[in-house]
Write a protein that holds these residues in place. Structure first.
Motif, PDB file in Angstrom:
ATOM      1  N   SER A   1      16.242   1.475   3.828  1.00 14.76           N
ATOM      2  CA  SER A   1      15.359   1.969   4.130  1.00 14.76           C
ATOM      3  C   SER A   1      14.090   3.383   3.447  1.00 14.76           C
ATOM      4  CB  SER A   1      16.464   2.905   3.816  1.00 14.76           C
ATOM      5  OG  SER A   1      17.805   3.146   4.954  1.00 14.76           O
ATOM      6  N   PHE A   2      14.275   2.905   1.585  1.00 12.97           N
ATOM      7  CA  PHE A   2      12.968   3.081   1.188  1.00 12.97           C
ATOM      8  C   PHE A   2      11.838   2.944   1.199  1.00 12.97           C
ATOM      9  CE2 PHE A   2      10.593   3.517  -3.050  1.00 12.97           C
ATOM     10  CZ  PHE A   2      10.904   4.486  -3.198  1.00 12.97           C
ATOM     11  N   LEU A   3      11.606   1.323   1.638  1.00 15.72           N
ATOM     12  CA  LEU A   3      10.747   0.738   2.483  1.00 15.72           C
ATOM     13  C   LEU A   3      10.253   1.502   3.578  1.00 15.72           C
ATOM     14  CD1 LEU A   3      11.467  -2.986   1.905  1.00 15.72           C
ATOM     15  CD2 LEU A   3       9.575  -2.238   0.198  1.00 15.72           C
ATOM     16  N   THR A   4      10.664   1.812   4.298  1.00 18.53           N
ATOM     17  CA  THR A   4      10.497   2.394   5.878  1.00 18.53           C
ATOM     18  C   THR A   4       9.607   3.821   4.903  1.00 18.53           C
ATOM     19  OG1 THR A   4      12.446   0.955   7.299  1.00 18.53           O
ATOM     20  CG2 THR A   4      11.223   3.266   7.844  1.00 18.53           C
ATOM     21  N   PHE A   5       9.982   4.320   3.813  1.00 14.10           N
ATOM     22  CA  PHE A   5      10.191   6.320   3.693  1.00 14.10           C
ATOM     23  C   PHE A   5       8.593   5.537   2.955  1.00 14.10           C
ATOM     24  CE2 PHE A   5       9.259   7.611  -0.339  1.00 14.10           C
ATOM     25  CZ  PHE A   5       8.424   9.087  -0.146  1.00 14.10           C
ATOM     26  N   GLU A   6       8.844   4.139   1.890  1.00 13.71           N
ATOM     27  CA  GLU A   6       6.693   4.358   1.678  1.00 13.71           C
ATOM     28  C   GLU A   6       6.235   4.112   2.482  1.00 13.71           C
ATOM     29  OE1 GLU A   6       4.500   0.779   0.027  1.00 13.71           O
ATOM     30  OE2 GLU A   6       5.871   0.385   1.403  1.00 13.71           O
ATOM     31  N   PHE A   7       6.204   2.688   3.534  1.00 14.05           N
ATOM     32  CA  PHE A   7       5.366   2.594   4.704  1.00 14.05           C
ATOM     33  C   PHE A   7       4.599   3.429   5.165  1.00 14.05           C
ATOM     34  CE2 PHE A   7       4.395   1.506   9.442  1.00 14.05           C
ATOM     35  CZ  PHE A   7       3.784   0.579   9.457  1.00 14.05           C
ATOM     36  N   ILE A   8       5.627   5.019   5.478  1.00  8.87           N
ATOM     37  CA  ILE A   8       5.422   6.155   6.217  1.00  8.87           C
ATOM     38  C   ILE A   8       4.662   7.241   5.947  1.00  8.87           C
ATOM     39  CG2 ILE A   8       6.504   8.395   7.303  1.00  8.87           C
ATOM     40  CD1 ILE A   8       8.794   6.867   8.163  1.00  8.87           C
ATOM     41  N   TYR A   9       5.084   7.207   4.147  1.00  7.53           N
ATOM     42  CA  TYR A   9       4.125   7.178   3.699  1.00  7.53           C
ATOM     43  C   TYR A   9       2.697   7.296   3.156  1.00  7.53           C
ATOM     44  CZ  TYR A   9       2.294   8.830  -1.333  1.00  7.53           C
ATOM     45  OH  TYR A   9       1.796   9.062  -2.602  1.00  7.53           O
TER      46      TYR A   9
ATOM     47  N   LYS B   1      -6.460   7.544   5.418  1.00  2.00           N
ATOM     48  CA  LYS B   1      -7.380   8.667   6.064  1.00  2.00           C
ATOM     49  C   LYS B   1      -7.943   7.993   7.596  1.00  2.00           C
ATOM     50  CE  LYS B   1      -9.675  10.354   1.942  1.00  2.00           C
ATOM     51  NZ  LYS B   1     -10.477  10.098   1.180  1.00  2.00           N
ATOM     52  N   ASN B   2      -8.011   6.280   7.190  1.00  2.00           N
ATOM     53  CA  ASN B   2      -8.548   5.958   9.299  1.00  2.00           C
ATOM     54  C   ASN B   2      -6.887   4.875   9.152  1.00  2.00           C
ATOM     55  OD1 ASN B   2      -9.679   3.854  10.460  1.00  2.00           O
ATOM     56  ND2 ASN B   2     -11.237   3.206  10.043  1.00  2.00           N
ATOM     57  N   LYS B   3      -6.351   5.625  10.315  1.00  2.00           N
ATOM     58  CA  LYS B   3      -5.118   5.227  10.881  1.00  2.00           C
ATOM     59  C   LYS B   3      -5.262   3.649  10.951  1.00  2.00           C
ATOM     60  CE  LYS B   3      -3.077   9.261   9.678  1.00  2.00           C
ATOM     61  NZ  LYS B   3      -2.527   9.480   8.496  1.00  2.00           N
ATOM     62  N   THR B   4      -6.336   3.447  12.117  1.00  2.00           N
ATOM     63  CA  THR B   4      -6.190   2.074  12.802  1.00  2.00           C
ATOM     64  C   THR B   4      -6.733   1.190  11.783  1.00  2.00           C
ATOM     65  OG1 THR B   4      -7.822   2.825  14.389  1.00  2.00           O
ATOM     66  CG2 THR B   4      -7.463   0.903  14.408  1.00  2.00           C
TER      67      THR B   4
ATOM     68  N   LYS C   1      -5.225  -2.939  10.447  1.00  2.00           N
ATOM     69  CA  LYS C   1      -5.450  -3.750  10.872  1.00  2.00           C
ATOM     70  C   LYS C   1      -4.897  -4.850   9.315  1.00  2.00           C
ATOM     71  CE  LYS C   1      -9.381  -2.608  13.220  1.00  2.00           C
ATOM     72  NZ  LYS C   1     -11.221  -2.228  13.590  1.00  2.00           N
ATOM     73  N   ASP C   2      -4.606  -4.056   8.204  1.00  2.00           N
ATOM     74  CA  ASP C   2      -4.124  -4.918   7.008  1.00  2.00           C
ATOM     75  C   ASP C   2      -2.324  -5.709   7.828  1.00  2.00           C
ATOM     76  OD1 ASP C   2      -2.389  -5.336   4.726  1.00  2.00           O
ATOM     77  OD2 ASP C   2      -3.676  -4.183   3.982  1.00  2.00           O
ATOM     78  N   LYS C   3      -2.767  -6.947   6.849  1.00  2.00           N
ATOM     79  CA  LYS C   3      -1.458  -7.739   7.819  1.00  2.00           C
ATOM     80  C   LYS C   3      -0.416  -7.670   6.608  1.00  2.00           C
ATOM     81  CE  LYS C   3      -3.006 -11.581   3.995  1.00  2.00           C
ATOM     82  NZ  LYS C   3      -3.482 -12.854   4.198  1.00  2.00           N
TER      83      LYS C   3
END
Length: 230
Positions: free
Chosen positions: A55-63, A69-72, A76-78
């Motif tokens: 759950s915290f890893l999910t929060f960190e990912f969304i954070y 700035k660049n969503k695309t 691209k980061d593995k």
């Protein structure tokens, strides 16, 4: 989002704290994975700890996604792609779809993630000898392989009952000692070991070629120097 508020939320101090908690959560998942292979009586507690960690890893990912700035470029980061896969599996877990296999998969994915990150980033920041770095790299590679060997072999292989058995088998196979007390029973297990051994051998060949090339270069450089002196 207000610029001042954005600066406060994404300040280096807060980001470092979140990264530290993420590291602890990922380590918890790795430890939980290893312990769970021994069928402990407190497995329900491990699931709860995994639930919090993921759950915290999910929060960190969304954070990080919201703050990028660049969503695309973000996707691209593995490592971000691996995180995204973890979250999808986590949603499946919440929907109670193939509960056991999902939680095992989550542990393995996070084990791969943290070990790769530690090897690629953290170890470079530490002042370690080449021997220590080599040991950590080999241990990391063996650990990851052992996770997958246990996953594909533990249900059908009488010689692999826990992570310790899988790790022992992996190390013995990679070092080509081959005692023969444990052999892979599944096609997937055989494929993993074959690819792993070929990878190790190709690495050794590359190292040998690099060493010989360097020796060849130094030889001709010394030869040129001697000619100039004479």
């Amino acid at each position: 989002m207000n610029r001042e508020l954005h600066k406060k939320i994404y300040s280096p101090r807060i980001y470092r704290k979140i990264e530290f908690i993420v590291l602890l959560c990922t380590l918890e998942i790795i430890i939980s994975f290893v312990i769970s292979t021994y069928n402990p009586p407190y497995e329900a507690l491990l699931f709860k700890l995994d639930f919090f960690s993921i759950s915290f890893l999910t929060f960190e990912f969304i954070y990080r996604f919201v703050g990028s700035k660049n969503k695309t470029k973000f996707f691209k980061d593995k490592y971000n792609l691996i995180d995204a896969f973890v979250i999808v599996a986590f949603i499946m877990y919440l929907l109670e779809a193939t509960l056991t296999h999902v939680i095992v998969s989550l542990r393995i994915i996070n084990a791969v993630r943290v070990l790769m990150v530690l090897r690629a980033i953290k170890f470079k920041e530490l002042r370690l000898s080449n021997e220590t770095i080599n040991f950590i790299t080999i241990f990391t590679f063996s650990f990851i392989l052992s996770c997958f060997i246990w996953l594909v072999e533990h249900e059908v292989n009488p010689g692999i009952n826990n992570f310790g058995d899988a790790f022992y088998f992996t190390v013995v196979s990679l070092t080509t000692i081959g005692y023969g007390d444990i052999t892979p029973m599944t096609s997937e297990g055989k494929l993993i070991i074959v690819l792993a051994v070929l990878y190790v051998i190709s690495g050794l060949v590359s190292k040998a070629k690099g060493f010989l090339h360097e020796e060849h270069r130094l030889y001709y450089e010394n030869k040129k120097i001697k000619k100039k002196i004479s």
